[in-house]
Design an enzyme around this catalytic site. Structure first.
Site, mmCIF file in Angstrom:
data_model
loop_
_atom_site.group_PDB
_atom_site.id
_atom_site.type_symbol
_atom_site.label_atom_id
_atom_site.label_comp_id
_atom_site.label_asym_id
_atom_site.label_seq_id
_atom_site.Cartn_x
_atom_site.Cartn_y
_atom_site.Cartn_z
ATOM 1 N N GLY A 156 -11.123 -23.916 -43.134
ATOM 2 C CA GLY A 156 -11.218 -24.390 -41.761
ATOM 3 C C GLY A 156 -11.986 -25.703 -41.742
ATOM 4 O O GLY A 156 -12.053 -26.424 -42.745
ATOM 5 N N ARG A 157 -12.578 -26.006 -40.603
ATOM 6 C CA ARG A 157 -13.279 -27.286 -40.454
ATOM 7 C C ARG A 157 -14.457 -27.403 -41.415
ATOM 8 O O ARG A 157 -14.732 -28.478 -41.955
ATOM 9 C CB ARG A 157 -13.790 -27.458 -39.022
ATOM 10 C CG ARG A 157 -12.703 -27.549 -38.001
ATOM 11 C CD ARG A 157 -12.076 -28.929 -38.010
ATOM 12 N NE ARG A 157 -10.744 -28.843 -37.459
ATOM 13 C CZ ARG A 157 -9.779 -29.746 -37.660
ATOM 14 N NH1 ARG A 157 -10.008 -30.808 -38.407
ATOM 15 N NH2 ARG A 157 -8.605 -29.599 -37.135
ATOM 16 N N ARG A 239 -20.152 -15.103 -44.227
ATOM 17 C CA ARG A 239 -20.643 -13.886 -43.603
ATOM 18 C C ARG A 239 -20.879 -12.807 -44.649
ATOM 19 O O ARG A 239 -20.128 -12.734 -45.630
ATOM 20 C CB ARG A 239 -19.602 -13.299 -42.638
ATOM 21 C CG ARG A 239 -19.705 -13.784 -41.219
ATOM 22 C CD ARG A 239 -21.021 -13.384 -40.554
ATOM 23 N NE ARG A 239 -21.077 -13.937 -39.217
ATOM 24 C CZ ARG A 239 -21.440 -15.192 -38.925
ATOM 25 N NH1 ARG A 239 -21.832 -16.020 -39.869
ATOM 26 N NH2 ARG A 239 -21.446 -15.605 -37.682
ATOM 27 N N GLU A 268 -27.648 -7.676 -43.498
ATOM 28 C CA GLU A 268 -28.809 -8.549 -43.310
ATOM 29 C C GLU A 268 -29.432 -8.273 -41.937
ATOM 30 O O GLU A 268 -28.710 -7.867 -41.016
ATOM 31 C CB GLU A 268 -28.377 -10.027 -43.415
ATOM 32 C CG GLU A 268 -27.416 -10.470 -42.320
ATOM 33 C CD GLU A 268 -26.930 -11.899 -42.503
ATOM 34 O OE1 GLU A 268 -26.467 -12.249 -43.595
ATOM 35 O OE2 GLU A 268 -27.029 -12.652 -41.524
ATOM 36 N N HIS A 286 -29.667 -16.872 -44.162
ATOM 37 C CA HIS A 286 -28.653 -17.257 -43.160
ATOM 38 C C HIS A 286 -29.071 -18.566 -42.468
ATOM 39 O O HIS A 286 -29.217 -18.625 -41.246
ATOM 40 C CB HIS A 286 -28.453 -16.132 -42.134
ATOM 41 C CG HIS A 286 -27.122 -16.185 -41.434
ATOM 42 N ND1 HIS A 286 -26.402 -15.056 -41.111
ATOM 43 C CD2 HIS A 286 -26.384 -17.234 -40.990
ATOM 44 C CE1 HIS A 286 -25.275 -15.407 -40.486
ATOM 45 N NE2 HIS A 286 -25.244 -16.718 -40.398
HETATM 46 C C1 GLV Z 1 -23.697 -18.706 -37.980
HETATM 47 O O1 GLV Z 1 -23.629 -17.896 -38.858
HETATM 48 C C2 GLV Z 1 -22.636 -18.919 -37.043
HETATM 49 O O2 GLV Z 1 -21.663 -18.158 -37.050
HETATM 50 O O3 GLV Z 1 -22.746 -19.866 -36.245
#
Ligand code: GLV
Ligand code: GLV
Length: 326
Positions: A156-157, A239, A268, A286
């Site tokens: 993706g981006r 994720r 987490e 994260h």
């Molecule tokens: C961070 O994990 C987000 O999904 O913005």
């Protein structure tokens, strides 16, 4: 009377001020997630909510919040939302795409380099006063990033932003995605589509950038790790749950891959304690989008989505257009 909203967890003061100009804000400023029962109770009289990834919004939460019109996540990922249930309840859901792409791509690169060049272990070693006995041809030999093959799963981006940065390292870039990118986008990031099997087999650095859904649960497990080069590094900035953490720990313990850098984990903020004993993994909490500028931009965007939704304008980042009745 101003409409009532809940801000589920601490955000920047300027964002609260912005929201308070429009709404009667019930604010959980503790910076800890509300327990589900308290979240449901505090949503009972609210028309909108600003949520974080730690706030689960599902059928049970929605049943307790009959007036709710919009839930606005301060994140691009939204696996804390049961989107089908939110849509069934006629509630708008939004996220924060775009504003975090470059910051998250930078984080992926920080982790690629940290894992390849063993930066975290080297720092600890210097602090522990161990430099005196340095062996030039033994201690802290790492892996070259330049001219290596970068593999990206999920293009993706953010994946494309990671790929573009590889040009400076003169890397070969391959990726796998359900659908190959349009030719112009492929050219812009000088990346070639390959099968998932080829990606696993060829990548020296495999970066995961898929959004989480049950369909990609443990998409990197024991079999995939076994297919990787023993010299390869795995980077997860996407994720928890995309990687089977137990299988990764086994692979790292058995040196079946060279290293990993993990910013996200299953369950987490709890994490498998066996990770802590490994010297070939970098662990971060994260922090993919965690610069002040970007976290502020995300919170502002989520607030703008909430304001639009509650003022009868279509929110810019509506995830479930089915509920929009203009
Ligand atoms: C961070 O994990 C987000 O999904 O913005
Ligand atoms: C290393 O520090 C070198 O000078 O080669």
């Amino acid at each position: 009377m101003k409409p009532k909203i809940l801000v589920c967890r601490a955000v920047f003061p300027e964002v609260i001020e912005h929201l308070a100009a429009q709404f009667d804000v019930d604010y959980n400023d503790r910076d800890a997630p509300l327990p589900p029962a308290e979240l449901a109770a505090r949503l009972a009289d609210k028309v909108g909510a600003l949520t974080l990834l730690s706030d689960r919004i599902d059928a049970a939460t929605l049943a307790a919040a009959p007036a709710l019109k919009a839930v606005c996540n301060v994140a691009v990922g939204h696996n804390n939302f049961d989107l089908a249930a939110i849509t069934a309840a006629g509630v708008m859901a939004t996220n924060t795409p775009g504003v975090l792409n470059d910051t998250t791509a930078d984080t992926a690169w920080a982790l690629i380099l940290a894992s390849a060049r063993r930066i975290v272990g080297a720092d600890k070693w210097v602090r522990a006063g161990q430099w005196q006995g340095w062996k030039f041809h033994d201690d802290w030999l790492g892996t070259d990033v330049h001219h290596a093959t970068l593999g990206i799963l999920g293009m993706g981006r953010i994946g494309q932003a990671v790929a573009r940065r590889a040009a400076g390292f003169e890397m070969r870039v391959i990726y796998h995605n359900r659908h190959p990118l349009p030719a112009a986008d492929e050219q812009a990031c000088k990346a070639n589509w390959v099968s998932k099997e080829e990606l696993l087999r060829e990548a020296d650095f495999l970066v995961l950038l898929l959004p989480y859904s049950p369909a990609v649960h443990h998409i990197v497990g024991a079999a995939e790790l076994a297919a990787m080069k023993p010299t390869a590094h795995l980077i997860n900035v996407a994720r928890g749950g995309i990687v089977d953490d137990g299988a990764l720990i086994d692979a790292l313990q058995g040196r079946r891959i060279a290293g990993a850098a993990m910013d996200v984990f299953e369950n987490e903020p709890a994490l498998d304690p066996r990770f802590l004993g490994l010297d070939n993994v970098v662990l971060t909490p994260h922090i993919g989008s965690s610069t002040r500028a970007t976290r502020l931009a995300m919170a502002r965007l989520a607030a703008d989505n909430l304001i639009a939704a509650l003022q009868g304008r279509r929110p810019p980042n509506l995830l479930n257009p089915e509920v929009w009745r203009g």
